[in-house]
Design an enzyme around this catalytic site. Structure first.
Site, PDB file in Angstrom:
ATOM      1  N   GLY A   1       0.666  -1.134   0.043  1.00 39.55           N
ATOM      2  CA  GLY A   1       0.192   0.034  -0.425  1.00 39.55           C
ATOM      3  C   GLY A   1       0.382   1.254   0.345  1.00 39.55           C
ATOM      4  O   GLY A   1       1.572   1.551  -0.613  1.00 39.55           O
ATOM      5  N   HIS A   2       0.172   2.237   0.919  1.00 36.61           N
ATOM      6  CA  HIS A   2       0.965   3.774   0.259  1.00 36.61           C
ATOM      7  C   HIS A   2       2.431   3.760   1.813  1.00 36.61           C
ATOM      8  O   HIS A   2       3.565   4.138   0.728  1.00 36.61           O
ATOM      9  CB  HIS A   2       0.580   4.523   1.782  1.00 36.61           C
ATOM     10  N   PHE A   3       2.609   3.213   1.890  1.00 35.34           N
ATOM     11  CA  PHE A   3       4.152   3.263   2.981  1.00 35.34           C
ATOM     12  C   PHE A   3       4.774   2.090   2.785  1.00 35.34           C
ATOM     13  O   PHE A   3       5.149   0.671   3.527  1.00 35.34           O
ATOM     14  CB  PHE A   3       3.923   3.420   4.799  1.00 35.34           C
TER      15      PHE A   3
END
Length: 295
Positions: free
Chosen positions: A266-268
């Site tokens: 995902g984002h991180f």
């Protein structure tokens, strides 16, 4: 190298204390790491230790984040332009004339302002879920763009992004089940502690509103790509619902030689795919530095 070799330092820029983490020998090529919302240089703790044998690394906390000063929103002009100015002055203060940039989330509009305005200083770009094209936006952004048009009418919706539930979601959404255990719990709890500081909500709401002006800068960023062709690595969590993989693939439009990798996360992405990203950097940066124009 070891995490114990990372130095935690501060500098005073425009009367404000800017905290930054530093690792590696300053005589080696420099990599500047710019974090996003709602994080800090803490997100780079593993990468600093991993790459310090080969590079000089500097990871600042933006004003309003991490251990840097966070003056009230009515005492400091919180904008991406101002954060860029503080970052540039920090790099000048540290005597960093040439550097590669690693940019995630908020770090992208800050780093790309730096790069497009001083292309001679930047040896390479690394974008990890750092947008420079409108293709990267998802329905996640609809409340933010509504807030840009009507702050008062949409403030309540924006405050939802400041909650512990929202911060935890940013770290865990899109992460395969077998990688969830890699996310250090202090990562999102530390970010939340920063958001929960008195007055920090006003800071973040101001930056949410100001984000609209980053889109106005995209044509300049893309012109910089086309004109200067900086060596570019894109390492992107393909399951990110904040910045979609189309935002990663769009870099190839103006940078046909960009190395684009979509990771199953995902984002991180560093939280779950740190070793993979470090390996990509180790393979990419020597080639990039060989290609970088000499001053």
């Amino acid at each position: 190298m070891s995490a114990f070799t990372v130095r935690h330092r501060t500098a005073v820029i425009d009367g404000l204390t800017v905290a930054y983490r530093e690792a590696g020998d300053p005589a080696r090529p420099t990599l500047v790491l710019l974090h996003g919302f709602p994080s800090s240089s803490h997100m780079y703790r593993g990468l600093l230790a991993e790459l310090a044998d080969a590079y000089h690394l500097v990871a600042p906390d933006h004003i309003g984040f991490g251990q840097s000063d966070a003056p009230p929103a009515d005492a400091f002009a919180y904008s991406f332009e101002r954060l860029t100015e503080i970052t540039r002055k920090l790099l000048d203060h540290l005597g960093l004339d040439r550097f590669a940039l690693y940019m995630q989330d908020y770090g992208a509009p800050i780093g790309l302002r730096l790069a497009s305005r001083s292309p001679e200083r930047v040896t390479a770009l690394i974008s990890q879920n750092g947008n420079a094209y409108t293709e990267g936006f998802t329905p996640f952004w609809e409340p933010l763009f509504a807030h840009a048009k009507d702050r008062a009418g949409n403030e309540a919706a924006m405050r939802n992004f400041l909650t512990a539930e929202a911060t935890h979601w940013q770290y865990t959404h899109g992460v395969p089940a077998d990688r969830l255990e890699r996310i250090a719990p202090e990562s999102w709890t530390l970010d939340q502690a920063g958001l929960d500081r008195p007055g920090n909500d006003a800071i973040q709401l101001q930056l949410f509103w100001d984000y609209q002006f980053n889109l106005d800068a995209y044509p300049a960023f893309q012109a910089y790509f086309r004109t200067h062709r900086p060596p570019t690595l894109v390492a992107w969590g393909r399951n990110d619902e904040i910045f979609a993989p189309a935002g990663a693939e769009a870099y190839a439009r103006d940078l046909p030689d960009a190395e684009i990798h979509l990771l199953d996360t995902g984002h991180f992405a560093l939280e779950t795919h740190g070793p993979e990203i470090a390996a990509l950097i180790r393979a990419f940066l020597p080639r990039a530095l060989d290609r970088a124009p000499r001053r």
